[in-house]
Design a protein around this motif. Structure first.
Motif, PDB file in Angstrom:
ATOM      1  N   SER A  28       0.810  -1.201   0.000  1.00  0.00           N
ATOM      2  CA  SER A  28       0.000   0.000   0.000  1.00  0.00           C
ATOM      3  C   SER A  28       0.851   1.261   0.000  1.00  0.00           C
ATOM      4  O   SER A  28       0.340   2.344   0.213  1.00  0.00           O
ATOM      5  CB  SER A  28      -0.921   0.006   1.221  1.00  0.00           C
ATOM      6  OG  SER A  28      -1.777  -1.089   1.193  1.00  0.00           O
ATOM      7  N   GLN A  29       2.143   1.123  -0.216  1.00  0.00           N
ATOM      8  CA  GLN A  29       2.989   2.302  -0.267  1.00  0.00           C
ATOM      9  C   GLN A  29       2.705   3.075  -1.533  1.00  0.00           C
ATOM     10  O   GLN A  29       1.925   2.664  -2.381  1.00  0.00           O
ATOM     11  CB  GLN A  29       4.482   1.883  -0.207  1.00  0.00           C
ATOM     12  CG  GLN A  29       4.824   0.997   0.972  1.00  0.00           C
ATOM     13  CD  GLN A  29       4.491   1.651   2.282  1.00  0.00           C
ATOM     14  OE1 GLN A  29       4.770   2.819   2.470  1.00  0.00           O
ATOM     15  NE2 GLN A  29       3.869   0.921   3.183  1.00  0.00           N
ATOM     16  N   ILE A  30       3.353   4.220  -1.690  1.00  0.00           N
ATOM     17  CA  ILE A  30       3.103   5.060  -2.864  1.00  0.00           C
ATOM     18  C   ILE A  30       3.683   4.376  -4.090  1.00  0.00           C
ATOM     19  O   ILE A  30       4.799   4.631  -4.503  1.00  0.00           O
ATOM     20  CB  ILE A  30       3.705   6.456  -2.687  1.00  0.00           C
ATOM     21  CG1 ILE A  30       3.093   7.103  -1.472  1.00  0.00           C
ATOM     22  CG2 ILE A  30       3.484   7.310  -3.885  1.00  0.00           C
ATOM     23  CD1 ILE A  30       3.604   8.473  -1.189  1.00  0.00           C
ATOM     24  N   LYS A  97       2.313  17.112  -7.284  1.00  0.00           N
ATOM     25  CA  LYS A  97       3.691  17.076  -6.795  1.00  0.00           C
ATOM     26  C   LYS A  97       4.348  15.721  -7.031  1.00  0.00           C
ATOM     27  O   LYS A  97       5.570  15.625  -7.142  1.00  0.00           O
ATOM     28  CB  LYS A  97       3.727  17.395  -5.299  1.00  0.00           C
ATOM     29  CG  LYS A  97       3.299  18.799  -4.922  1.00  0.00           C
ATOM     30  CD  LYS A  97       4.370  19.816  -5.278  1.00  0.00           C
ATOM     31  CE  LYS A  97       3.969  21.206  -4.786  1.00  0.00           C
ATOM     32  NZ  LYS A  97       5.006  22.215  -5.128  1.00  0.00           N
ATOM     33  N   ASN A  98       3.536  14.663  -7.073  1.00  0.00           N
ATOM     34  CA  ASN A  98       4.070  13.310  -7.230  1.00  0.00           C
ATOM     35  C   ASN A  98       3.088  12.489  -8.060  1.00  0.00           C
ATOM     36  O   ASN A  98       1.972  12.237  -7.636  1.00  0.00           O
ATOM     37  CB  ASN A  98       4.294  12.669  -5.855  1.00  0.00           C
ATOM     38  CG  ASN A  98       5.089  11.379  -5.936  1.00  0.00           C
ATOM     39  OD1 ASN A  98       4.896  10.568  -6.828  1.00  0.00           O
ATOM     40  ND2 ASN A  98       5.997  11.187  -5.000  1.00  0.00           N
ATOM     41  N   PRO A 105      -4.686   8.068   1.036  1.00  0.00           N
ATOM     42  CA  PRO A 105      -3.596   7.707   1.956  1.00  0.00           C
ATOM     43  C   PRO A 105      -2.211   7.972   1.386  1.00  0.00           C
ATOM     44  O   PRO A 105      -1.269   8.236   2.141  1.00  0.00           O
ATOM     45  CB  PRO A 105      -3.827   6.211   2.196  1.00  0.00           C
ATOM     46  CG  PRO A 105      -5.291   6.025   2.008  1.00  0.00           C
ATOM     47  CD  PRO A 105      -5.649   6.963   0.894  1.00  0.00           C
ATOM     48  N   ASP A 106      -2.059   7.885   0.055  1.00  0.00           N
ATOM     49  CA  ASP A 106      -0.770   8.216  -0.557  1.00  0.00           C
ATOM     50  C   ASP A 106      -0.379   9.656  -0.258  1.00  0.00           C
ATOM     51  O   ASP A 106       0.798   9.965  -0.040  1.00  0.00           O
ATOM     52  CB  ASP A 106      -0.833   8.009  -2.072  1.00  0.00           C
ATOM     53  CG  ASP A 106      -0.878   6.537  -2.457  1.00  0.00           C
ATOM     54  OD1 ASP A 106      -0.563   5.703  -1.594  1.00  0.00           O
ATOM     55  OD2 ASP A 106      -1.226   6.231  -3.609  1.00  0.00           O
ATOM     56  N   ILE A 107      -1.355  10.550  -0.269  1.00  0.00           N
ATOM     57  CA  ILE A 107      -1.085  11.960   0.056  1.00  0.00           C
ATOM     58  C   ILE A 107      -0.622  12.077   1.499  1.00  0.00           C
ATOM     59  O   ILE A 107       0.338  12.800   1.806  1.00  0.00           O
ATOM     60  CB  ILE A 107      -2.350  12.815  -0.180  1.00  0.00           C
ATOM     61  CG1 ILE A 107      -2.743  12.799  -1.657  1.00  0.00           C
ATOM     62  CG2 ILE A 107      -2.122  14.254   0.298  1.00  0.00           C
ATOM     63  CD1 ILE A 107      -4.024  13.556  -1.962  1.00  0.00           C
ATOM     64  N   GLY A 108      -1.296  11.364   2.397  1.00  0.00           N
ATOM     65  CA  GLY A 108      -0.896  11.389   3.797  1.00  0.00           C
ATOM     66  C   GLY A 108       0.512  10.867   4.007  1.00  0.00           C
ATOM     67  O   GLY A 108       1.287  11.421   4.802  1.00  0.00           O
ATOM     68  N   GLU A 109       0.892   9.814   3.263  1.00  0.00           N
ATOM     69  CA  GLU A 109       2.237   9.258   3.404  1.00  0.00           C
ATOM     70  C   GLU A 109       3.293  10.199   2.852  1.00  0.00           C
ATOM     71  O   GLU A 109       4.378  10.352   3.441  1.00  0.00           O
ATOM     72  CB  GLU A 109       2.333   7.909   2.706  1.00  0.00           C
ATOM     73  CG  GLU A 109       3.702   7.261   2.867  1.00  0.00           C
ATOM     74  CD  GLU A 109       3.765   5.865   2.286  1.00  0.00           C
ATOM     75  OE1 GLU A 109       4.873   5.290   2.276  1.00  0.00           O
ATOM     76  OE2 GLU A 109       2.724   5.353   1.840  1.00  0.00           O
ATOM     77  N   ILE A 390       3.632  19.144   2.284  1.00  0.00           N
ATOM     78  CA  ILE A 390       4.178  18.742   0.987  1.00  0.00           C
ATOM     79  C   ILE A 390       4.746  19.932   0.223  1.00  0.00           C
ATOM     80  O   ILE A 390       5.822  19.859  -0.378  1.00  0.00           O
ATOM     81  CB  ILE A 390       3.093  18.039   0.149  1.00  0.00           C
ATOM     82  CG1 ILE A 390       2.727  16.691   0.792  1.00  0.00           C
ATOM     83  CG2 ILE A 390       3.554  17.813  -1.291  1.00  0.00           C
ATOM     84  CD1 ILE A 390       1.551  15.996   0.147  1.00  0.00           C
ATOM     85  N   SER A 391       4.036  21.057   0.253  1.00  0.00           N
ATOM     86  CA  SER A 391       4.479  22.241  -0.494  1.00  0.00           C
ATOM     87  C   SER A 391       5.603  22.990   0.215  1.00  0.00           C
ATOM     88  O   SER A 391       6.329  23.770  -0.403  1.00  0.00           O
ATOM     89  CB  SER A 391       3.297  23.190  -0.712  1.00  0.00           C
ATOM     90  OG  SER A 391       2.837  23.714   0.532  1.00  0.00           O
TER      91      SER A 391
END
Length: 430
Positions: A28-30, A97-98, A105-109, A390-391
């Motif tokens: 479940s990682q990015i 950004k990515n 959840p990817d955003i949270g990670e 993130i920013s």
């Protein structure tokens, strides 16, 4: 809060216990794509999916929210809509950004590592799961009232009207969960958007031509009801966990901002219209679902009530898609793209929601708690915090940074006050 049991009512602490397994799983990682992310969707179809996610059964409760807070609380609806729209834009910027970001959840990670993924996962999947359960409860309550049937026995188990209709609706919904791309799902969403429009028109017709009228004046402001009003308004904009799925499904991702503009303008206009019409029709006596106030002997009322039953069916799949995608990511690679396995996972998810809907005895009292805590957290607070991280703008003293910080503090205040009020009401109703 009396009458809330007739709404989409939701609660389940058991779901949260399984969230860490999803958040900590290495698959479940990015990285990686879900099957639904490989299918491109047009601007129009994405708008339908977005409108369906934002609109729906919440449109039935906004008159009750307005009655709780008074006329001035309507301004809070627009404030929450603006904050939710802005947080949606911030989520889009995070995804830009990515390119590997596929889920919330990817955003949270990306922002806060594994802890961020865990927090976002708990908030997101719990909210979506409870909303899905609430849809089944709403269908069971309304259908059992419309078509009361005698209790009967199946394999020694007593099945009443409500339980029967919960199971029946789940069977009807199941094929929509098997659709694993949002391009096809947009056609299901279109029916939900159409249903919301029909509900507004039917109730407006009832007010104008079926003898009820719009004669109630209402209160200017009811301070004691403001927390309840804010909680209900916030629940209307709880679609943010679906936004990454919609974004990644788009053929032209640069148009996602325009999708948000269209969706938020149309849904907010619908919510405001229904709130005003319903409050003018029934004043402080409006029920938690405005359809409960409608006279059953009028055709327009029956159209509104029957159409209400379409919304949960059309929205269930869209709300459940992020959950099913997360569960599929837990599977071994050899099974991830297997059609039969994916259908099995989706079926198990639906069965679990049915079991909770049939077993848990008090959904309605927790509705405001879910709106105040989970919706505010997932739709406003977390997107703002993740974007600042993130920013890197949290290190700059700029107008946008100050605006985001103000939104964060207001969201925290709303969450605390709404949660406290909801807990007090729950305790009183026990």
């Amino acid at each position: 809060m009396e009458g809330e049991g007739d709404k989409w009512q939701q609660c389940s602490e058991d779901v949260a216990l399984n969230i860490p397994l999803i958040a900590e799983h290495e698959g479940s990682q990015i990285s990686g794509n879900n099957p639904s992310n490989n299918v491109t969707t047009s601007f129009l179809k994405t708008c339908f999916n977005g409108l369906n996610a934002l609109s729906g059964v919440g449109i039935l409760s906004v008159p009750y929210a307005l009655a709780s807070g008074g006329w001035l609380s309507l301004a809070l609806l627009f404030c929450i809509a603006a904050a939710a729209f802005y947080s949606g834009i911030l989520m889009k910027r995070c995804m830009e950004k990515n390119s590997n970001i596929k889920t919330y959840p990817d955003i949270g990670e990306l922002a806060f590592g594994k802890i961020g993924r865990l927090i976002v996962s708990i908030s997101m999947y719990t909210e979506l799961y409870l909303v899905s359960i609430g849809f089944l409860i709403l269908e069971g309550d309304n259908l059992s009232n419309l078509f009361p049937i005698e209790e009967f026995q199946v394999f020694g188990l007593s099945i009443g009207a409500k339980k029967f209709f919960v199971i029946l609706v789940a069977v009807i919904i199941l094929p929509t969960i098997w659709l694993d791309n949002l391009s096809l799902l947009s056609y299901v969403s279109a029916s939900g958007v159409f249903a919301s429009g029909v509900i507004i028109l039917s109730i407006s017709w009832t007010a104008a031509f079926d003898g009820i009228g719009v004669h109630q004046k209402g209160d200017i402001v009811n301070w004691s009801g403001i927390p309840t009003a804010v909680s209900l308004y916030a629940f209307c904009y709880c679609a943010h966990p679906v936004f990454p799925t919609l974004y990644n499904s788009m053929r032209n991702k640069h148009q996602f901002s325009n999708v948000l503009i269209v969706c938020f303008i149309l849904t907010t206009a619908g919510y405001a219209s229904m709130a005003i019409i319903g409050y003018l029709m029934f004043g402080s006596k409006v029920d938690s679902q405005i359809t409960l106030n409608l006279p059953l002997n009028k055709i327009s009322s029956r159209i509104a009530i029957y159409t209400t039953l379409v919304n949960p069916i059309s929205k269930f799949a869209l709300m459940a898609t992020p959950i099913t995608n997360a569960l599929k990511d837990l599977l071994p690679r050899t099974y991830k793209n297997n059609r039969v396995t994916n259908m099995f996972v989706s079926t198990v998810l639906v069965i679990s929601t049915v079991i909770v809907a049939l077993v848990v005895p008090f959904f309605g009292s927790l509705m405001s708690l879910v709106g105040a805590f989970l919706s505010v957290t997932a739709s406003i607070l977390l997107p703002c915090l993740c974007y600042l991280r993130i920013s890197g703008s949290y290190m700059k003293f700029e107008f946008e940074t100050v605006t985001i910080v103000v939104i964060i503090f207001v969201a925290i205040a709303v969450g605390i006050s709404g949660t406290y009020t909801s807990v007090v009401e729950i305790v009183q109703n026990l």
